[in-house]
Design an enzyme around this catalytic site. Sequence first.
Site: not given
Length: 414
Positions: A12, A14-16, A80, A174, A299, A314
């Site tokens: 992954g 993403g941010f992490g 994966v 939003e 997440d 995030a």
Amino acid sequence: MSQPRPHVVIVGAGFGGLSAAKELAHAPVDVTIIDRQNHHLFQPLLYQVATAALTPAEIAVPIREVLRRQSNARVVMDRVSDVDHAACEVICDSGQRMAYDTLILATGARHSYFGNDAWAEHAPGLKTLDDAFRLREKILTAFEQAEILAETDPQAARAYQSFVVIGAGPTGVEMAGAIAELASSLMRDFRRIDPKDNRVILLEGGPRVLPSFTKSLSMRAAQDLRDLGVEVRLNTMVTGIEGDHVMAGDDRINARTCVWAAGVQASRAGDWLDLGSGHVTVDETLRPEGFDNVYVIGDTARFAPGDTPLPGIAPVAKQMGQFVGQRIAAHANGTAPPTQFRYHDAGALATIGRNRAVADIFGLKVKGFIGWLLWGAAHVYFLIGFKNRLFVVLHWLWSYITWRRGVRLIMHRE
């Protein structure tokens, strides 16, 4: 003969995942980051792609570009499908089996329809660029169809001019505000559509919008939405979704476009570890019980200090990635690793539309134009790359001055 360096596999980007990889840039380890996409996506602004405010290139950047100067990292574009934790191998759809010494699962979340998966066809969520493309096409096509039907079948036209957003968390609020502003800005370009027939309905099962915010900010956000023309319906449960309508309790809402923002569920990482579906519970070091060399972050993880799980946002993922990277780097360097993850909460923000936002920053409650400026500054700060930041600011400035949105292309799929 020298010993091979420890191999850290990150699933992954993403941010992490990216934060963990960057933290390991100078550690004596080899890093492989696996993602099914070739880009890192700034999901908090994905709704602006869906509503024709930004282009995909402004909120996404190739993973290889982000890590191009990190000599100990390589990128694999693959999906994966499982983890053989007994053999310490990640299994990919391509058939590749990748051995690891340490595994970081940062696989994010997916939509949850609470057992009503058939609704997904008519109420798409917003997690990927493809989701945004499809939703943008659906929204823009709705106005084109309304223009065709405005004189011959006004009732059908009104259904195309009606938009339902389900869920009043930050994404739903939003999105509802952005659709309302888009509808307003488009009216000058159409000849037959009656602007009074534009409807944006926000449905929320709970008693208020933005339930994670303070009550005062929640009430201000609801009022800002109503000022934009959004119909806010609270304590309203959705009981059915079809292609041409939404059932809100016993009330039928004729609408051709519906957006799902009501819930998410964790990825399949728990199944890979034989821990069951859903979020993976982790300890203070962000490891599941019984897995010394596996970390779960973002997440995908459930970390609940004080019995309150951290939100799937995030900043949480980014700080988790940094913590895990620091732990792995410390072990590799033979120094003492940090022993307990602590989340530093800077606050929360949500924008409702032009000059409208609510923010809770370090306990300071901010609304209106100042909140909107803070929201914009925070999102630009978290974007990766100077070019992305510059283009987003310029695009926002152009839209602010001209009241127009510039990415209104419908790309028909054959």
